[in-house]
Design a protein around this motif. Sequence first.
Motif, short mmCIF file in Angstrom:
data_model
loop_
_atom_site.label_atom_id
_atom_site.label_comp_id
_atom_site.label_asym_id
_atom_site.label_seq_id
_atom_site.Cartn_x
_atom_site.Cartn_y
_atom_site.Cartn_z
N GLY A 224 0.79 -1.24 0.00
CA GLY A 224 0.00 0.00 0.00
C GLY A 224 0.82 1.27 0.00
N LEU A 225 2.02 1.21 -0.55
CA LEU A 225 2.88 2.40 -0.52
C LEU A 225 2.33 3.52 -1.40
CD1 LEU A 225 6.53 2.92 -0.16
CD2 LEU A 225 5.66 3.59 -2.38
N ILE A 226 1.94 3.17 -2.63
CA ILE A 226 1.44 4.21 -3.54
C ILE A 226 0.18 4.85 -2.97
CG2 ILE A 226 0.30 4.49 -5.80
CD1 ILE A 226 3.34 4.56 -5.96
N GLU A 227 -0.70 4.02 -2.42
CA GLU A 227 -1.93 4.55 -1.84
C GLU A 227 -1.61 5.53 -0.70
OE1 GLU A 227 -1.27 1.44 -2.56
OE2 GLU A 227 -2.78 0.93 -4.07
N ALA A 228 -0.60 5.19 0.10
CA ALA A 228 -0.21 6.05 1.23
C ALA A 228 0.36 7.38 0.71
CB ALA A 228 0.81 5.34 2.10
N TYR A 229 1.24 7.33 -0.29
CA TYR A 229 1.83 8.56 -0.84
C TYR A 229 0.74 9.41 -1.50
CZ TYR A 229 6.69 6.82 -0.25
OH TYR A 229 7.88 6.37 0.25
N GLN A 230 -0.22 8.73 -2.16
CA GLN A 230 -1.35 9.46 -2.77
C GLN A 230 -2.17 10.16 -1.70
OE1 GLN A 230 -3.46 6.44 -4.96
NE2 GLN A 230 -2.41 6.93 -6.89
N GLU A 231 -2.32 9.50 -0.57
CA GLU A 231 -3.10 10.09 0.52
C GLU A 231 -2.41 11.35 1.04
OE1 GLU A 231 -6.02 9.60 1.46
OE2 GLU A 231 -6.10 10.60 3.42
N VAL A 232 -1.08 11.30 1.16
CA VAL A 232 -0.33 12.50 1.58
C VAL A 232 -0.56 13.62 0.55
CG1 VAL A 232 1.97 13.46 1.99
CG2 VAL A 232 1.41 11.17 2.85
N ALA A 233 -0.41 13.28 -0.74
CA ALA A 233 -0.59 14.28 -1.81
C ALA A 233 -2.03 14.82 -1.81
CB ALA A 233 -0.25 13.68 -3.17
N ARG A 234 -2.97 13.91 -1.59
CA ARG A 234 -4.38 14.34 -1.58
C ARG A 234 -4.64 15.34 -0.46
NH1 ARG A 234 -9.00 13.65 0.73
NH2 ARG A 234 -8.24 12.22 2.32
N ARG A 235 -4.10 15.02 0.74
CA ARG A 235 -4.33 15.93 1.87
C ARG A 235 -3.61 17.26 1.68
NH1 ARG A 235 -4.24 12.40 7.45
NH2 ARG A 235 -5.17 10.50 6.61
N LEU A 236 -2.48 17.22 0.96
CA LEU A 236 -1.77 18.48 0.67
C LEU A 236 -2.49 19.28 -0.42
CD1 LEU A 236 1.98 17.30 0.70
CD2 LEU A 236 0.93 18.87 2.35
N GLY A 237 -3.47 18.63 -1.05
CA GLY A 237 -4.24 19.30 -2.10
C GLY A 237 -3.53 19.34 -3.44
N ILE A 238 -2.63 18.38 -3.67
CA ILE A 238 -1.84 18.41 -4.91
C ILE A 238 -1.93 17.11 -5.72
CG2 ILE A 238 -0.18 20.12 -4.11
CD1 ILE A 238 1.70 17.77 -3.42
N LEU A 239 -2.97 16.32 -5.45
CA LEU A 239 -3.10 15.06 -6.23
C LEU A 239 -3.89 15.33 -7.49
CD1 LEU A 239 -2.51 12.01 -6.28
CD2 LEU A 239 -4.77 11.67 -5.32
N PHE A 240 -3.28 15.08 -8.62
CA PHE A 240 -3.96 15.26 -9.89
C PHE A 240 -4.26 13.90 -10.49
CE2 PHE A 240 -1.40 19.01 -9.17
CZ PHE A 240 -2.39 19.97 -9.18
N GLU A 241 -5.30 13.84 -11.31
CA GLU A 241 -5.72 12.57 -11.91
C GLU A 241 -4.56 11.82 -12.56
OE1 GLU A 241 -8.46 10.74 -11.77
OE2 GLU A 241 -9.00 12.21 -10.25
N ASN A 242 -3.70 12.57 -13.29
CA ASN A 242 -2.61 11.94 -14.02
C ASN A 242 -1.59 11.24 -13.13
OD1 ASN A 242 -3.72 12.91 -16.26
ND2 ASN A 242 -2.23 14.55 -16.63
N ASP A 243 -1.56 11.64 -11.85
CA ASP A 243 -0.58 11.06 -10.94
C ASP A 243 -0.93 9.64 -10.55
OD1 ASP A 243 0.51 13.51 -11.08
OD2 ASP A 243 -0.05 14.13 -9.06
N ARG A 244 -2.19 9.27 -10.78
CA ARG A 244 -2.60 7.94 -10.34
C ARG A 244 -2.15 6.89 -11.34
NH1 ARG A 244 -7.85 8.97 -7.12
NH2 ARG A 244 -7.77 11.21 -7.08
#
Length: 255
Positions: A224-244
Amino acid sequence: MSRRRRIYEGKAKILYEGPEPGTLVQHFKDDATAFNNEKHDVIDGKGVLNNRISEYLFNQFNQIGIPTHFMKRLNMREQLIREVEIIPVEVVVRNIAAGTLSKRLGIEEGTQLPRSIVEYYFKSDDLGDPMISEEHITAFGWATPPEIDEMTALALRINDFMSGLFVGIGIRLVDFKVEFGRLYENELMRVVLADEVSPDSCRLWDITTNEKLDKDRFRRDMGGLIEAYQEVARRLGILFENDRPEQSGPVLVKS
Ligand code: TMP
Ligand code: ASP
């Protein structure tokens, strides 16, 4: 990409010659290593997330007057940076006991430390980054006493700033590692933050659940590493669709 001159290749990043003298391109790979390369894996999408998270943090540092090598993000995996002479000392700041501090001193992981503790490690893959003191740093000429003072002061400012930033999004900054470089401008030399700051180089725990949102998920085979890093990015407000990374099936939508 292969026509560019490769200046240096590390475990998780490559440095290429930049477009102007005094600049470099820092490329984030998907490789994950731990315990001095004993463990190695390629985790699809990690480089993209670290590039994005590190860009966000370095922009914040620049804005509050913490000098860094960062200029701008170029694309999904690359950023333009100033060329610096890396000081071979890794500075670790700890707020909560974890990792090697817990092991070395027998302090239970999760114990709040009486105050933030700064440690120095010699940056050497061959030796596995051994812990060192200021005495070693000055005796062997890795950095001067004023440079040590500057690195320590900057690391503590980074700690205060990031602790507040992460608390605001429900994350505890347990510890982190930073690296510094010498930036030569005209006749002047300045010590600036270099390398990256990302979930690869920090311990980040969810404040309510203590869930690990960092590279310990890889070090400890938790998945679950990617999911965890995505969660950090999401909470920072910087997760974009392309990053997934490509989604292969239905996605559980968390409320
Ligand atoms: P440690 O508990 O393994 O000494 O690590 C302390 C912090 O420093 C943790 O957030 C991970 C980070 N770190 C790195 O980013 N790179 C390294 O090479 C090491 C040894 C630690
Ligand atoms: N970065 C170091 C390595 O790759 C140690 C670690 O992060 O655990 O060996």
